[in-house]
Write a protein that holds these residues in place. Structure first.
Motif, short mmCIF file in Angstrom:
data_model
loop_
_atom_site.label_atom_id
_atom_site.label_comp_id
_atom_site.label_asym_id
_atom_site.label_seq_id
_atom_site.Cartn_x
_atom_site.Cartn_y
_atom_site.Cartn_z
N GLU A 92 4.02 7.98 -14.71
CA GLU A 92 5.11 8.49 -15.72
C GLU A 92 6.07 7.37 -16.10
OE1 GLU A 92 6.63 12.34 -14.55
OE2 GLU A 92 4.89 12.44 -13.12
N MET A 93 6.38 6.51 -15.21
CA MET A 93 7.36 5.29 -15.56
C MET A 93 6.58 4.21 -15.29
SD MET A 93 10.77 7.05 -13.78
CE MET A 93 11.72 5.57 -13.94
N GLY A 94 6.70 3.19 -16.20
CA GLY A 94 6.09 1.68 -16.24
C GLY A 94 7.19 0.79 -16.12
N MET A 95 6.92 -0.34 -15.55
CA MET A 95 8.02 -1.48 -15.64
C MET A 95 7.17 -2.73 -15.70
SD MET A 95 11.06 -1.99 -12.94
CE MET A 95 12.38 -3.04 -13.19
N ILE A 96 8.03 -3.67 -16.80
CA ILE A 96 7.59 -5.05 -16.96
C ILE A 96 8.44 -5.89 -16.27
CG2 ILE A 96 7.18 -6.69 -18.76
CD1 ILE A 96 6.77 -4.51 -20.68
N PHE A 97 8.16 -6.50 -15.36
CA PHE A 97 9.00 -7.20 -14.62
C PHE A 97 9.52 -8.66 -15.05
CE2 PHE A 97 6.89 -4.22 -11.40
CZ PHE A 97 8.17 -3.82 -10.58
N GLN A 98 10.68 -9.02 -14.57
CA GLN A 98 11.28 -10.23 -15.19
C GLN A 98 10.35 -11.63 -15.33
OE1 GLN A 98 15.25 -10.67 -13.65
NE2 GLN A 98 15.80 -12.46 -15.05
N ASP A 99 9.68 -11.71 -14.03
CA ASP A 99 9.00 -12.92 -14.20
C ASP A 99 7.48 -12.86 -13.89
OD1 ASP A 99 8.05 -15.48 -14.09
OD2 ASP A 99 9.41 -16.19 -12.02
N PRO A 100 6.67 -13.04 -14.99
CA PRO A 100 5.20 -12.64 -14.83
C PRO A 100 4.51 -13.71 -13.83
CG PRO A 100 5.46 -13.78 -16.73
CD PRO A 100 6.84 -13.48 -16.34
#
Length: 329
Positions: A92-100
């Motif tokens: 329900e909640m996704g996250m794109i983190f700061q450093d791939p």
């Protein structure tokens, strides 16, 4: 417009050998459905801590939730168990983190990392998950997705890895996407492509986006609402148009004056904000921006201002907004 998530008086501290760091101190804001909200501010102001708290990704200890609520679809995230959160995160909640570079597992193929969430949350079998993952890779602009599916992160460029992170975060079609500095360390051309991609995906999927950034150019390009944070508190909030056209807090004005402008006929020297953020181990009782503010008054030192209504959805936490304050020219 209804809200998908609402943060109310959130307070988060970190317990260290040196003492308690009050990283987030009474933060409140909301994300309307289908909109893009930006949290802006310089490094260390509490943006990423707030974002991770919204998904309960902070390790306790050393972190401690000191108070507040995070209402996602009306339910308080902070009251849920870890098992309940596992059903929400990525689904329900996704996250794109700061450093791939560090967020992707170097020992697993890209395809494995994308399909993992689908098989857990959407009950896909291996074949269905692979077909969906290939479609996602195509959607985020990865060329030859069939071949790329079986490759490892080190075989991708920085911009490609960021696109893979977006594909992973969208794998289960979340209602809310939290993007923590999604364009950090990318060149300008790739930044523009990533922002256009997020905007396109939002239009196609109706996803609400919370964007964590310090780049006001990104905010002006993509966001509907802006929340300005400084030293763990919200100092100003409103629509993007209200903030850029009529900034009220001295810190917000300082941020706007410290970036280059293309709409001015003559080049003007940038005005940096002099000084450093306060020590959050021992924050002052007054306005956190007091020591760096050119318009500071005696009351600012010992009394914290409340958020005052400016107009529309625009609010500013500054004693200059008080009816008894003198007009500053």
């Amino acid at each position: 417009m209804s809200t998908i998530i609402e943060v109310k008086n959130l307070a988060v501290s970190f317990h260290t050998y040196g003492g308690e760091v009050q990283a987030v101190r009474g933060v409140s804001f909301s994300v309307p459905r289908g909109s893009t909200v930006a949290i802006v501010g310089e490094s260390g102001c509490g943006k990423s801590v707030t974002a991770k708290a919204m998904m309960q990704l902070l390790s306790c200890p050393p972190a401690e939730y000191k108070g507040g609520e995070i209402l996602f679809n009306g339910e308080d995230i902070l009251q849920k168990t870890e098992r309940q959160m596992e059903r929400i995160r990525g689904n329900e909640m996704g996250m794109i983190f700061q450093d791939p570079m560090t967020s992707l597992n170097p020992t697993l193929t890209i395809g494995r990392q994308i399909t993992e969430g689908m098989m857990k949350h959407r009950a896909f079998n291996g074949k269905e998950a692979k077909e969906e993952a290939i479609q996602l890779l195509h959607l985020v602009g990865i060329p030859q997705p069939e071949q790329r599916f079986d490759q490892y992160p080190h075989e991708f460029s920085g911009g490609m890895r960021q696109r893979v992170m977006i594909a992973i975060s969208l794998a289960c079609q979340p209602e809310l996407l939290i993007a923590d500095e999604p364009t950090t360390a990318l060149d300008v051309t790739i930044q523009a492509q990533i922002l256009q991609l997020l905007k396109k995906l939002q239009e196609e999927m109706g996803t609400s986006i919370l964007l964590i950034t310090h780049d006001l150019g990104v905010v002006a390009e993509t966001c509907d609402y802006v929340v300005v944070m400084y030293a763990g508190v919200v100092v100003e909030s409103g629509t993007a148009e209200e903030i850029f056209a009529n900034a009220q807090h001295p810190y917000t004005k300082g941020l706007l004056q410290s970036i280059p402008r293309l709409d001015q006929q003559r080049a003007q020297a940038l005005r940096p904000i002099i000084g450093s953020p306060p020590d959050l181990m021992d924050p002052s009782p007054g306005c956190p921006f007091y020591a760096r503010c050119e318009q500071a008054m005696r009351i600012c030192k010992n009394h914290h201002p409340t958020l005052e209504h400016v107009n529309g959805e625009h609010y500013s936490s500054c004693w200059l907004r008080h009816p008894m304050a003198q007009v500053v020219r």
